[in-house]
Design a protein around this motif. Structure first.
Motif, PDB file in Angstrom:
ATOM      1  N   ARG A  96      -3.513  -1.732   0.656  1.00 56.14           N
ATOM      2  CA  ARG A  96      -3.077  -1.249  -0.643  1.00 56.14           C
ATOM      3  C   ARG A  96      -2.290   0.041  -0.454  1.00 56.14           C
ATOM      4  O   ARG A  96      -2.704   0.913   0.326  1.00 56.14           O
ATOM      5  CB  ARG A  96      -4.300  -0.998  -1.536  1.00 56.14           C
ATOM      6  N   ILE A  97      -1.159   0.141  -1.164  1.00 53.77           N
ATOM      7  CA  ILE A  97      -0.333   1.340  -1.006  1.00 53.77           C
ATOM      8  C   ILE A  97      -0.789   2.359  -2.047  1.00 53.77           C
ATOM      9  O   ILE A  97      -0.386   2.288  -3.204  1.00 53.77           O
ATOM     10  CB  ILE A  97       1.166   0.976  -1.164  1.00 53.77           C
ATOM     11  N   ASN A  98      -1.642   3.254  -1.621  1.00 52.59           N
ATOM     12  CA  ASN A  98      -2.053   4.310  -2.545  1.00 52.59           C
ATOM     13  C   ASN A  98      -2.484   5.562  -1.790  1.00 52.59           C
ATOM     14  O   ASN A  98      -2.522   5.594  -0.563  1.00 52.59           O
ATOM     15  CB  ASN A  98      -3.136   3.823  -3.529  1.00 52.59           C
ATOM     16  N   TRP A  99      -2.787   6.563  -2.584  1.00 50.00           N
ATOM     17  CA  TRP A  99      -3.116   7.890  -2.066  1.00 50.00           C
ATOM     18  C   TRP A  99      -4.269   7.810  -1.058  1.00 50.00           C
ATOM     19  O   TRP A  99      -4.246   8.460  -0.023  1.00 50.00           O
ATOM     20  CB  TRP A  99      -3.475   8.768  -3.278  1.00 50.00           C
ATOM     21  N   GLY A 107       1.318  -1.450  -4.307  1.00 51.44           N
ATOM     22  CA  GLY A 107       0.495  -0.487  -5.034  1.00 51.44           C
ATOM     23  C   GLY A 107       1.305   0.480  -5.844  1.00 51.44           C
ATOM     24  O   GLY A 107       2.162   0.075  -6.629  1.00 51.44           O
ATOM     25  N   GLU A 108       1.081   1.784  -5.599  1.00 52.83           N
ATOM     26  CA  GLU A 108       1.675   2.807  -6.460  1.00 52.83           C
ATOM     27  C   GLU A 108       3.193   2.854  -6.303  1.00 52.83           C
ATOM     28  O   GLU A 108       3.702   3.002  -5.181  1.00 52.83           O
ATOM     29  CB  GLU A 108       1.079   4.182  -6.119  1.00 52.83           C
ATOM     30  N   PRO A 109       3.934   2.741  -7.426  1.00 53.25           N
ATOM     31  CA  PRO A 109       5.393   2.675  -7.363  1.00 53.25           C
ATOM     32  C   PRO A 109       6.043   3.876  -6.664  1.00 53.25           C
ATOM     33  O   PRO A 109       6.984   3.703  -5.890  1.00 53.25           O
ATOM     34  CB  PRO A 109       5.805   2.626  -8.841  1.00 53.25           C
ATOM     35  N   ASN A 110       5.510   5.091  -6.873  1.00 49.46           N
ATOM     36  CA  ASN A 110       6.156   6.251  -6.234  1.00 49.46           C
ATOM     37  C   ASN A 110       6.008   6.207  -4.710  1.00 49.46           C
ATOM     38  O   ASN A 110       6.932   6.568  -3.973  1.00 49.46           O
ATOM     39  CB  ASN A 110       5.638   7.568  -6.828  1.00 49.46           C
ATOM     40  N   LEU A 111       4.867   5.709  -4.234  1.00 42.12           N
ATOM     41  CA  LEU A 111       4.677   5.619  -2.779  1.00 42.12           C
ATOM     42  C   LEU A 111       5.506   4.470  -2.198  1.00 42.12           C
ATOM     43  O   LEU A 111       6.054   4.578  -1.098  1.00 42.12           O
ATOM     44  CB  LEU A 111       3.196   5.420  -2.448  1.00 42.12           C
TER      45      LEU A 111
END
Ligand code: ADP
Length: 488
Positions: A310-313, A340-344
């Protein structure tokens, strides 16, 4: 000692029916491992384990194989929500599904923020489980919930008259503490669920699903021994550390296991070349396939880093991205697979644009590509800020992809520095880069490198030890006078 114990395993996802992350791997393999545990007469109970899941729109199942059992309705405000209950007959253990338009028509399994839609959907699932159980013959001795999505079942169990005499015991496996479900005050009200009056939970937590589940569970099981310690601290306790310290004697960390049949590089159908610890030279064919598929230069004289998740913090994607901008070696490639998170995601795409011959960032769920990364890359990165257990590093090791990880939670418990991977402390790209340098020193020495890969591949990450620990907890729960160290 009871001759047999009936367990209902509650989860939002389970492989092979539907998978987003590690919970699906666990819910798809632990119940089967428990069911198949060898039994010594008089010493262990036989386990009758069943699984219950929501019927998501994307569930991979042939509907003709579903046996309809009951229809019920659940009151939401003053509207009745219709719910159907099915039994699936063609798997290794009995599986129940709960269907409702609310679940079936949701566009994702989980939304990025646990909005009202997710709360309404998983509250419905959790409440329906109890209502439906009342109407059927098979009754569990233990409800085994997982994460916030099924926490409300344990909480609601306390209030239903029908269950008072049944003395059903409960376990909540905690895969990820920060995901509590968000403030569910409105949703709880609409489902006519009353928040607790007397509890040691902080007031903000009384209307969040996960804390309600933690407060109701007889045993809380974080998914690794290190995480079980970490959640008692301010750094990882998410504001519940004081509460959790008060439940210390009911918290047991048990490491997740892996389905070693599904994740087997010798037989994996997704790989272009299968291998085992004695044929690791074949890994390069998987790497070439990966390079071809992704349009990367088909170089053999490079070091390849991979990431799947998962692409997240939490996963420290930003730490890896910055490290590859700073890396000071020539022949490297980095393949990132996740969503996952759009900014990342957009930062990862920018990285690819800055290093078009080195980086590929792929944003989708892709089982085949994931397996090619595990079976073809040299190093697997997990610079996680926290990692309750982590399965990806275990899969990577099994496929000879050497992990470079932050020393936290389950990563700390599954990897031995220098022997089966490389660990770093601190949360920075600089710390990651220093560890990559340390790892490359071994990579450049063929004999040590091959020994390291083989040691990784020979680790046993199966369920045998952990499933026995769960059985011990079940048995302990059902000892006659067991009393929850209750906060109420
Ligand atoms: P978490 O449970 O925190 O998501 P884990 O490391 O425990 O992380 O498990 C992640 C699981 O999901 C692994 O089996 C991993 O291979 C898989 N996975 C995650 N994202 C993807 C993806 N985009 N494509 C393929 N597999 C994925």
């Amino acid at each position: 000692m009871r001759e047999s114990i009936r367990i209902l395993f509650l989860a939002a996802e389970a492989d092979p029916f539907v998978k987003v992350g590690g919970l699906a791997d666990v819910a798809g393999s632990l119940p089967v491992a428990l069911q198949n545990l060898p039994i010594k007469a008089g010493r262990n109970s036989k386990l009758d384990v069943r699984l219950i899941l929501p019927l998501h729109g994307s569930t991979k199942i042939n509907r003709n194989d579903l046996l309809k059992i009951k229809n019920i309705s659940i009151l939401f405000g003053d509207v009745n929500i219709e719910v159907q209950f099915y039994k699936y007959l063609h798997w290794k253990i009995p599986v129940y599904f709960i269907e409702s338009d609310l679940i079936l028509n949701a566009s994702t399994i989980y939304s990025n923020n646990p909005t009202n839609t997710d709360q309404q959907k998983y509250a419905l699932f959790s409440i329906a489980i109890l209502k439906i159980l009342e109407l059927q013959e098979w009754q569990p001795d233990i409800l085994h919930a997982n994460d916030w999505h099924t926490s409300l079942t344990l909480y609601c169990l306390r209030f239903l008259e029908y269950y008072r005499s049944k003395r059903i015991k409960t376990i909540l496996t905690l895969h990820n503490l920060p995901y509590m479900g968000g403030d569910g005050k409105d949703i709880l009200e609409k489902y006519h669920v009353v928040p607790p009056v007397i509890t040691k939970l902080p007031s903000w937590a009384k209307t969040q699903f996960l804390p309600l589940g933690l407060d109701s569970a007889d045993f809380i099981v974080p998914v690794s021994p290190s995480y079980a310690q970490e959640i008692l601290t301010t750094e990882f306790g998410c504001g519940l550390e004081t509460y959790l310290q008060s439940r210390k004697n009911s918290i047991y960390g048990i490491l997740n296991g892996l389905d070693q049949t599904t994740f087997d590089p010798k037989k994996d159908p997704y790989l272009v070349d299968n291998f085992d610890a004695s044929t690791i030279q074949r890994r390069k064919n998987n790497r070439r396939e990966l390079q071809k598929n992704l349009g990367l230069p088909c170089e053999s004289n490079i070091v390849m880093f991979g990431m799947v998740g998962r692409i997240n913090w939490q996963k420290g994607i930003d730490i890896a991205i910055k490290a590859f901008d700073l890396i000071d070696i020539k022949n490297w490639q980095f393949v990132l697979l996740g969503s996952g998170e759009p900014n990342l995601e957009s930062e990862a795409l920018d990285l690819q644009e800055r290093h078009p011959d080195n980086v590929r960032s792929v944003f989708r769920y892709d089982e085949r590509l994931g397996r090619l990364i595990y079976g073809g890359a040299d190093f697997f990165l997990m610079p996680s800020r926290y990692e309750p257990c982590g399965l990806a590093q275990m899969i990577a090791m099994r496929y000879g992809c050497v992990p470079i990880v932050r020393a936290t939670g389950g990563l700390r418990d599954t990897i031995q520095d220098g022997k089966t991977g490389f660990l770093f402390n601190g949360i920075s790209s600089e710390a990651l880069l220093l560890t990559i340098e340390r790892a490359l020193a071994v990579f450049n020495h063929q004999q040590s490198w091959h020994k390291l890969i083989r040691t990784c591949m020979n680790q046993d990450f199966g369920w045998s030890v952990s499933a026995i620990k769960y059985r011990e907890l079940y048995q302990q729960l059902l000892i006659k006078d067991f009393q929850i160290e209750s906060t109420n």
